[in-house]
Write an enzyme that holds these catalytic residues in place. Structure first.
Site, PDB file in Angstrom:
ATOM      1  N   SER A 278      -0.154 -42.399  32.583  1.00  0.00           N
ATOM      2  CA  SER A 278       0.725 -41.349  33.101  1.00  0.00           C
ATOM      3  C   SER A 278       2.169 -41.651  32.702  1.00  0.00           C
ATOM      4  O   SER A 278       2.481 -41.787  31.530  1.00  0.00           O
ATOM      5  CB  SER A 278       0.551 -41.246  34.627  1.00  0.00           C
ATOM      6  OG  SER A 278       1.211 -40.118  35.142  1.00  0.00           O
TER       7      SER A 278
ATOM      8  N   GLU B 276      -4.354 -37.522  26.665  1.00  0.00           N
ATOM      9  CA  GLU B 276      -4.903 -37.012  27.925  1.00  0.00           C
ATOM     10  C   GLU B 276      -3.773 -36.460  28.782  1.00  0.00           C
ATOM     11  O   GLU B 276      -2.597 -36.745  28.545  1.00  0.00           O
ATOM     12  CB  GLU B 276      -5.682 -38.105  28.654  1.00  0.00           C
ATOM     13  CG  GLU B 276      -4.861 -39.307  29.093  1.00  0.00           C
ATOM     14  CD  GLU B 276      -4.334 -39.212  30.519  1.00  0.00           C
ATOM     15  OE1 GLU B 276      -4.930 -38.494  31.346  1.00  0.00           O
ATOM     16  OE2 GLU B 276      -3.316 -39.856  30.803  1.00  0.00           O
TER      17      GLU B 276
ATOM     18  N   HIS C 226      -5.791 -39.973  33.836  1.00  0.00           N
ATOM     19  CA  HIS C 226      -5.984 -39.042  34.958  1.00  0.00           C
ATOM     20  C   HIS C 226      -7.441 -38.592  34.956  1.00  0.00           C
ATOM     21  O   HIS C 226      -7.832 -37.761  34.135  1.00  0.00           O
ATOM     22  CB  HIS C 226      -5.061 -37.835  34.812  1.00  0.00           C
ATOM     23  CG  HIS C 226      -3.602 -38.185  34.803  1.00  0.00           C
ATOM     24  ND1 HIS C 226      -2.896 -38.375  33.628  1.00  0.00           N
ATOM     25  CD2 HIS C 226      -2.719 -38.379  35.817  1.00  0.00           C
ATOM     26  CE1 HIS C 226      -1.633 -38.657  33.919  1.00  0.00           C
ATOM     27  NE2 HIS C 226      -1.492 -38.671  35.238  1.00  0.00           N
TER      28      HIS C 226
END
Length: 306
Positions: A109, A204, A273
């Protein structure tokens, strides 16, 4: 530059370079690391809270990060969560300190920009994998086989059971690299922009609508960041297609944006995630993507020195 393997009983640090996390989740995550045999210790500001959404001031968060790398007793570093804020640290990261003290550094992230920067500038492989207050704290949040392999010198593998699906068949090798797409695109135009060119690229994200994924992929194309890429691996892309929407819409978008690409394209790999079982993907390590009868991502070398 490979860090040393990390065995059971090792002391590991838990820090919060970005947003604050719920203290009870941090405690549960620390307990989960300890139950796996690690001596997990929290950084000074790991449970801190600084307005409006950080775990501490930028100076405090940076100090915890550098202290964890500098401490000879710490063998691996985990973060509580992503969120936002690690970009405040990047200008002041001591790259020489990192080079002299290589350690597995787990995150995803918001940590993507830090991890790619440390690999690009210091050669430190990134461990795109579970975080304490996002994955370790919940039952079934961690893919144990890849986590253990990444730390102990085994070869990571991921296939259909880890969510991997074929979008475009083929076979490719390369240094696997990447992370959260929105963070990678946000760093374009800065000196911290990722060096994605020529890599086996993993991308992602979470909660981004198909048109937003389209826009970010096009931005990467226009920036020349897909030049020479050998293969694409997309993550689970959690919550990127709304209920009631064509479930294949995102896949259609990806194939259209990358219609010029001749190599293999996969999707669905649960790393970052994810809904469950977060797969650890060491970045900066040679791997092979095989999308033939069965999809398989297999590493050609270990991420650590045994």
């Amino acid at each position: 530059m490979k860090p040393a393997a990390v065995g059971k009983g090792a002391r590991v640090a838990v820090i919060a370079p970005a947003s604050n996390a719920k203290p009870e989740r941090i405690e549960q995550g620390l307990a989960a690391l300890r139950s796996r045999g690690f001596d997990a210790v929290a950084g000074e500001h790991a449970m801190g809270k600084e307005a409006p959404y950080f775990s501490g001031t930028a100076a405090e968060r940076l100090a915890d990060l550098l202290d964890a790398f500098a401490d000879p007793e710490i063998e691996a570093i985990f973060v509580t969560r992503g969120g936002y804020g690690s970009n405040y640290l990047m200008e002041d990261i001591d790259l020489d300190l990192i080079r002299e003290n290589p350690k597995p550094f787990f995150g995803y992230s918001d940590l993507t920009a830090v991890q790619t920067w440390l690999f690009d500038q210091a050669g430190l492989p990134a461990f795109h994998g579970p975080m304490v207050a996002a994955d370790f704290y919940r039952e079934g949040g961690v893919h144990e086989a890849s986590f253990e392999a990444a730390l102990n010198g085994g070869l990571v593998e991921a296939g259909a059971s880890e969510g991997l699906r074929i979008l475009k068949p083929g076979r490719a090798q390369g240094v696997i690299y990447g992370g959260c797409l929105s963070i990678l695109t946000a760093s374009l135009g800065t000196r911290f922009a990722p060096q994605t060119e020529g890599k086996l690229l993993f991308l992602e994200d979470v909660g981004a609508k198909p048109y937003q994924i389209d826009r970010m992929l096009r931005q990467m194309v226009l920036a020349g960041k897909f030049d020479g890429v050998t293969g694409f691996i997309f993550g689970e892309m959690l919550e990127c297609v709304s209920a009631g929407t064509d479930p294949d819409l995102l896949e259609q978008v990806i194939l259209r944006v990358l219609d010029w690409f001749d190599g293999p394209i996969a999707i669905g790999l649960r790393s970052g995630h994810v809904s469950h079982g977060n797969v650890t993907l060491p970045m900066g390590i040679r791997a092979e993507l095989v999308l033939e009868t069965e999809p398989m991502l297999q590493y050609l070398e270990a991420a650590v020195q045994s």
